[in-house]
Design an enzyme around this catalytic site. Sequence first.
Site, mmCIF file in Angstrom:
data_model
loop_
_atom_site.group_PDB
_atom_site.id
_atom_site.type_symbol
_atom_site.label_atom_id
_atom_site.label_comp_id
_atom_site.label_asym_id
_atom_site.label_seq_id
_atom_site.Cartn_x
_atom_site.Cartn_y
_atom_site.Cartn_z
ATOM 1 C CE LYS A 61 -1.669 2.860 2.317
ATOM 2 N NZ LYS A 61 -1.526 4.361 2.211
ATOM 3 N N GLY A 96 -1.230 5.370 13.711
ATOM 4 C CA GLY A 96 -1.470 4.534 12.544
ATOM 5 C C GLY A 96 -1.185 3.071 12.812
ATOM 6 C CD GLU A 116 10.431 2.040 13.320
ATOM 7 O OE1 GLU A 116 10.127 3.024 14.052
ATOM 8 O OE2 GLU A 116 10.955 2.153 12.218
ATOM 9 C CB CYS A 122 12.184 5.858 13.598
ATOM 10 S SG CYS A 122 13.317 4.842 12.633
#
Length: 528
Positions: free
Chosen positions: A183, A244, A264, A301
């Site tokens: 996606k 999300g 993650e 991150c």
Amino acid sequence: MITGKNYIGSQLLASGDKVFKTFNPQLNVENPWQFIEATADEIKLATTIADKAFLSFQKCSGQEKALFLKTIADEILALGDALLDVYCQESGLPRGRAEGERGRTIGQLNAFAELVADGSWVEATIDTAIPDRIPLPKVDIRKMMRPLGTVVVFGSSNFPFAYSTAGGDTASALAAGCPVIVKSHPMHAGTSEMVTSAVIKAAQKANMPEGIFSNLNSSGIEVGVQLVQDPLVKAVGFTGSIKGGRALYDLAAKRPEPIPVFAEMGSINPVIILPQALKQNAEKWANACAGSVTLGAGQFCTNPGLILAVKNEYLKVFTDQLASEILKIAPTCMLNPSIHLNYKINNQELSSQIGVQVIAAYDESENPNFALQKILTVSGKDFLENPVLHKEVFGPFSIVVQCENEAELVAIINKLEGQLTGTIIAEDNEINNFDAVVDALGNRVGRIIFNGMPTGVEVCPSMVHGGPYPSSSDSRFTAVGINSIKRWVRPFSYQNWPDANLPAALQNENPLGILRLVNNKQTNLPVV
């Protein structure tokens, strides 16, 4: 060439009427390409042909999968500068970053190719029968890893190559023998389509089954929701926000057949500076923190969003130098206007909390999507009492927490949510006097760093890129390195199975020559 259509296997389809465009944050304008969002019928077609492809793909040899992965790497390189140009136009990231990330993606694909070509990763285990064992006979049991089935991978916003279409999740899933449906992230749909064309071309060259890979466009959450709820999907890979990732996790758990979601998510990656390190090298470590906080506009991150130290005279030297140094660094472009807006909202929320002081704030930029770095400071007491201050601010932002003593420092670490990384800055042997700090930090992170900054994730077998929730949804696994393949497989045993009908990895003669555990001993010799 970018068509804006959906790749359903090798077919380019666009039956829907919902369209969107990507955005060039450097120029603050839409890109020219128009993308058509996947319809419910196209989603169902993608999952159906992936499920069919799985029947044969799971039986492909390690050599066949290795050829496929290496060919993907070659085809991505063959796209040349055109791919890098689209990457930069859709992300606002510089050309050097695009080249480096492409290299990392190629490296990941080749690493998994080597892993599956060797074959030992399947953890073949054999316990031979003892028919005359008393009081009960022992049966022949053989075990190895087996792929789960179709995996849905969500493209990440901050790594359009390495954590997206043919990135680590996709490479590891294909290596495991799982078809993949991507996606694509709506802000780099063009990059995703170009990479997909390389994957499809590689699949055809390597004689892989049709449907082994698809790429679906979407501007919102609907396509992702339908994919996760589809009964033919068996696992999900996600890199992004806590909101999300948790939404996908909950959707998957509510299915009639729940499936794993390997997400993650958020992390503020605490950096702890011990007293002697402050005394000896306050300015050095302040400069290092400033560079790490602002690297890539803070859009990693592993960005150090929290700095912890026990209050003393040298901490003032550190904070002054950090404030000075971070304002010398020119602001850089963020990935898209939405991320930039969220950065402004979140950093303002934390800046307005009781007890917080702003010690450095870059206050002007002519560029609308450039992030203005900011450093806050707060007492340990106020930080402990206010969980809002634990929130990740995705961008060039960090908080310096001034602890009263080691006990308060340990209390703060123990109260932190799970993190990807934790760092300790110390002088020689100083760490020996802070066992409680080290132990507390080890319980909250997936990777602990000594005298270095957390930004930067080496892709190697020893790397753990994951950690306690919410840094990841399952701290037992890594999202980086060859061991990330373990997310997409399950253990499977054969009992008293005819040798000729066993997978090659478990047959007596060991035709693959792999390392196996046979009757509790590691060997690559045949079973006799």
